[in-house]
Design an enzyme around this catalytic site. Structure first.
Site, mmCIF file in Angstrom:
data_model
loop_
_atom_site.group_PDB
_atom_site.id
_atom_site.type_symbol
_atom_site.label_atom_id
_atom_site.label_comp_id
_atom_site.label_asym_id
_atom_site.label_seq_id
_atom_site.Cartn_x
_atom_site.Cartn_y
_atom_site.Cartn_z
ATOM 1 N N ARG A 145 -10.927 -14.927 -1.626
ATOM 2 C CA ARG A 145 -10.980 -14.176 -0.506
ATOM 3 C C ARG A 145 -11.550 -12.486 -0.701
ATOM 4 N NH1 ARG A 145 -5.856 -13.745 3.151
ATOM 5 N NH2 ARG A 145 -6.327 -16.109 2.993
ATOM 6 N N CYS A 205 -0.229 -17.577 -0.859
ATOM 7 C CA CYS A 205 -1.348 -16.743 -0.999
ATOM 8 C C CYS A 205 -1.120 -15.539 -1.866
ATOM 9 C CB CYS A 205 -1.702 -16.148 0.508
ATOM 10 S SG CYS A 205 -3.161 -14.995 0.513
ATOM 11 N N CYS A 241 -0.573 -16.695 8.855
ATOM 12 C CA CYS A 241 -0.013 -16.129 7.285
ATOM 13 C C CYS A 241 0.857 -14.929 7.577
ATOM 14 C CB CYS A 241 -1.042 -15.810 6.342
ATOM 15 S SG CYS A 241 -0.465 -15.530 4.748
ATOM 16 N N CYS A 288 4.540 2.154 -4.408
ATOM 17 C CA CYS A 288 3.231 1.533 -4.953
ATOM 18 C C CYS A 288 2.094 2.510 -4.939
ATOM 19 C CB CYS A 288 2.542 0.310 -4.095
ATOM 20 S SG CYS A 288 4.068 -0.817 -3.967
ATOM 21 N N CYS A 291 -0.933 2.548 -2.472
ATOM 22 C CA CYS A 291 -0.904 2.179 -1.009
ATOM 23 C C CYS A 291 -0.615 3.395 -0.150
ATOM 24 C CB CYS A 291 0.382 1.120 -0.870
ATOM 25 S SG CYS A 291 0.664 0.829 1.051
#
Length: 386
Positions: free
Chosen positions: A272, A202, A142, A69, A72
């Site tokens: 968020r 989420c 989570c 990615c 990242c």
């Protein structure tokens, strides 16, 4: 503005804006920005009042990731100088979580780098969830462990997980430009698995990777279709040593427009502000609380956030209040079964704007001084920032 009045009316009815309307929000001028914030703020307050939910990240396993990615710092072949360590023990993770909970967080997000968990990893995380819940009554947990295999979401729920995070990040059409080691469809599949297992889904996005306005609208509409309870909006942190280190396209004003667009498209979900708010919103962070009803407290996975006390002061000074552990975040209709695009949502509205969006504004001098690699908390002997 007629546009904003229309969007407020639709937001209060949970009606989906047209794509043309969503694109128009991103295209508004700086002179119109406060009007945009005020309009989206009406929708935010209607569904969530003036409450701000605090979430706290615990990085269970840092770096050492086989995925590529581009955004990242933990990616394959990373030369970012971040903290790298293997799995924290349950008591270490619980201790790290306790610091965030003491600072006012009501949800702990357990994150581990990697493509996805093995069954042994799921067992390991299950032990960590138990340790945290045994020591902190009422805490939400989570998990964010990457791509899930069949049955793993169910096992996490049985272990006590309340939610599962897996972001779409960007539009399907541009996903291959960001990541090649897995697909956009893989990510959608994991969010679907979490939903089906009864976990609160989420899923969010990363803005600032060079995407167009159309890309941003596409990913947010895809999120609306997946119907997560929480949508984290990350702003790319261009960490030196990653392929996107030179992507400094965001201004505070653009970040506010993006958050407003997300609120209009997803009016009744937890929006968020996630990674990058300190780097890109900077002194305009308090304005963003009028759009989002949730933030992360303290540090992120591999980079530092502002001091936890500064977050608490900002919330109070802006006239908001920290959401208590006993308060329910989501509106009643989502808690009691979810909207899931019911007939009265007006979700069938929509259209495609054929005009090209204006180019994203650029920052004349990238603020590389605002990016600080995390050197404290989980994986170190130093106290966390909470």
């Amino acid at each position: 503005m007629d546009l904003l009045n229309t969007l407020v009316d639709k937001g209060l009815r949970r009606e989906l804006p047209t794509r043309e309307e969503a694109l128009a929000v991103l295209a508004t001028s700086d002179d119109e920005l406060l009007d945009v914030v005020a309009a989206a703020g009406k929708v935010r307050r209607h569904w969530f009042g003036r409450r701000v939910k605090l979430n706290y990240l615990v990085n269970l396993k840092s770096g050492l990731c086989p995925e590529d990615c581009s955004y990242c710092s933990q990616r394959l072949g990373s030369s970012t100088g971040i903290l790298k360590y293997t799995w924290l023990k349950p008591d270490e993770a619980s201790k790290a979580a306790a610091a965030g909970l003491a600072g006012g967080a009501k949800r702990v997000c357990l994150v581990a780098s990697g493509r996805g968990p093995t069954d042994r990893d799921v067992d390991r995380v299950a032990g960590t969830i138990k340790a945290i819940k045994d020591q902190n009554e009422g805490v939400e947990v989570c998990a964010c462990l990457g791509l899930l295999s069949d049955g793993q979401a169910e096992r996490l729920r049985e272990a006590g997980a309340d939610a599962y995070n897996h972001n779409l990040n960007t539009s399907e059409s541009t996903y291959g430009d960001i990541t090649t080691t897995h697909t956009y469809a893989d990510r959608v599949d994991t969010v679907t698995k979490a939903h089906a297992a009864g976990l609160s889904a989420c899923s969010g996005l990363i803005a600032g990777m060079g995407e167009s306005d159309e890309d941003l609208v596409d990913v947010v509409y895809s999120l609306r279709e997946l119907d997560p309870d929480s949508v984290p909006v990350n702003f790319l942190i261009p960490v030196e040593g990653t392929p996107l280190a030179k992507e400094w396209h965001l201004t505070p004003q653009r970040c506010l427009r993006i958050l407003a667009m997300v609120r209009f498209v997803c009016p009744d979900v937890e929006v968020r502000i996630a990674g990058g708010r300190e780097v890109h919103l900077r002194t305009m962070q308090p304005l963003a609380l009028n759009l989002a009803n949730s933030i992360f407290l303290g540090d992120y996975l591999t980079t530092e956030g502002q001091a936890g006390q500064a977050d608490l002061d900002m919330i109070a000074d802006a006239g908001f209040e920290v959401e208590g552990a006993g308060e329910v975040t989501l509106p009643e209709h989502r808690v009691t079964g979810g909207c899931h695009e019911s007939a009265d949502c007006g979700s069938q509205g929509g259209g495609v704007c054929g005009t090209a969006a204006p180019a994203a504004p650029t920052v004349s001098e990238p603020r590389t001084d605002l990016v600080a690699v995390r050197r404290r908390g989980a994986g170190t002997d130093l106290a966390p920032n909470a």
